[in-house]
Design a protein around this motif. Structure first.
Motif, PDB file in Angstrom:
ATOM      1  N   LEU A   1       0.821  -1.208   0.000  1.00 41.55           N
ATOM      2  CA  LEU A   1       0.000   0.000   0.000  1.00 41.55           C
ATOM      3  C   LEU A   1       0.859   1.265   0.000  1.00 41.55           C
ATOM      4  O   LEU A   1       0.484   2.264  -0.612  1.00 41.55           O
ATOM      5  CB  LEU A   1      -0.947   0.015   1.197  1.00 41.55           C
TER       6      LEU A   1
ATOM      7  N   THR B   1      -8.130   6.592   3.715  1.00 37.10           N
ATOM      8  CA  THR B   1      -9.288   6.716   2.835  1.00 37.10           C
ATOM      9  C   THR B   1      -9.846   8.126   2.932  1.00 37.10           C
ATOM     10  O   THR B   1     -10.019   8.649   4.029  1.00 37.10           O
ATOM     11  CB  THR B   1     -10.395   5.709   3.208  1.00 37.10           C
TER      12      THR B   1
ATOM     13  N   PRO C   1     -13.630   0.709  -0.629  1.00 32.44           N
ATOM     14  CA  PRO C   1     -12.182   0.575  -0.421  1.00 32.44           C
ATOM     15  C   PRO C   1     -11.500  -0.125  -1.590  1.00 32.44           C
ATOM     16  O   PRO C   1     -12.104  -0.919  -2.302  1.00 32.44           O
ATOM     17  CB  PRO C   1     -12.095  -0.294   0.840  1.00 32.44           C
TER      18      PRO C   1
ATOM     19  N   GLU D   1      -6.924  -2.605   0.747  1.00 31.31           N
ATOM     20  CA  GLU D   1      -7.273  -1.980   2.018  1.00 31.31           C
ATOM     21  C   GLU D   1      -8.000  -2.938   2.953  1.00 31.31           C
ATOM     22  O   GLU D   1      -7.773  -2.912   4.155  1.00 31.31           O
ATOM     23  CB  GLU D   1      -8.153  -0.748   1.800  1.00 31.31           C
TER      24      GLU D   1
ATOM     25  N   TYR E   1      -5.655  -5.419   4.585  1.00 31.48           N
ATOM     26  CA  TYR E   1      -4.739  -4.611   5.382  1.00 31.48           C
ATOM     27  C   TYR E   1      -5.394  -4.250   6.718  1.00 31.48           C
ATOM     28  O   TYR E   1      -4.817  -4.467   7.786  1.00 31.48           O
ATOM     29  CB  TYR E   1      -4.374  -3.347   4.595  1.00 31.48           C
TER      30      TYR E   1
END
Length: 187
Positions: free
Chosen positions: A58, A66, A73, A77, A80
């Motif tokens: 990322l 965000t 998302p 994400e 994660y």
């Protein structure tokens, strides 16, 4: 800081080489290790490893939080957040078990704010100070951020139920995960 170290425990669930009949396993010095805390740490380490790998991916994407208007998302994400939140949960539960503090598993078991709030006052204050310093925020922002991310595991794991709730994370989330996990894994 915890006095116990992460030591793989030799038993059928945790040791690939476990053999109840072998002399080596029968004389293994690790039999006195608390399996409950060891399993919590092993699971925490596994989820944290996945989180760290996703964090690297990322970082290269330029996505660090965000935007408030972003309700859908990106693909990375979700794992994660889910892996990071669960690693935090396990780190907090490890600290609670280590300090012999009971907590509700069924009703609030994934609530990071609830679990953090149960920590012994000196430990909680030490972690709060470290978090405020690492994130460069004050006490009010710290409380706000812990509250913001309290239900991340459930919200992001079941994101389709919560997609209209403006699911959000910010830079504090990574600081929170990394600091808590580093804390429980440090010698």
């Amino acid at each position: 800081m915890s006095t116990k170290k992460y030591i793989p425990t030799p038993n059928p669930a945790n040791c690939a080489y476990y053999d109840a009949n072998s002399e080596e396993c029968q004389n293994c010095k690790n039999k006195s290790v608390d399996i409950t805390t060891t399993i919590i740490l092993q699971e925490c380490a596994a989820f944290y490893d996945v989180f760290k790998g996703l964090e690297k991916r990322l970082e290269k994407s330029g996505i660090v939080e965000t935007p408030p208007e972003h309700k859908n998302p990106t693909l990375l994400e979700v794992p994660y957040i889910v892996n990071g939140a669960f690693a935090c949960e396990l780190a907090l539960k490890y600290l609670l078990v280590e300090n012999q503090i009971s907590f509700c598993i069924s009703a609030q078991g994934h609530d990071l704010e609830y679990l953090f709030g149960l920590l012994p006052p000196p430990l909680k204050q030490s972690l709060k100070d470290k978090l405020k310093n690492a994130a460069n925020i004050d006490e009010t922002e710290l409380r706000k951020n812990i509250h913001l991310h309290a239900e991340s595991f459930n919200q992001w794991r079941y994101m389709f139920q919560y997609i209209d709730d403006n699911m959000y994370y910010n830079k504090f989330f990574g600081v929170f995960v990394n600091l808590l996990c580093s804390y429980v894994f440090s010698p």
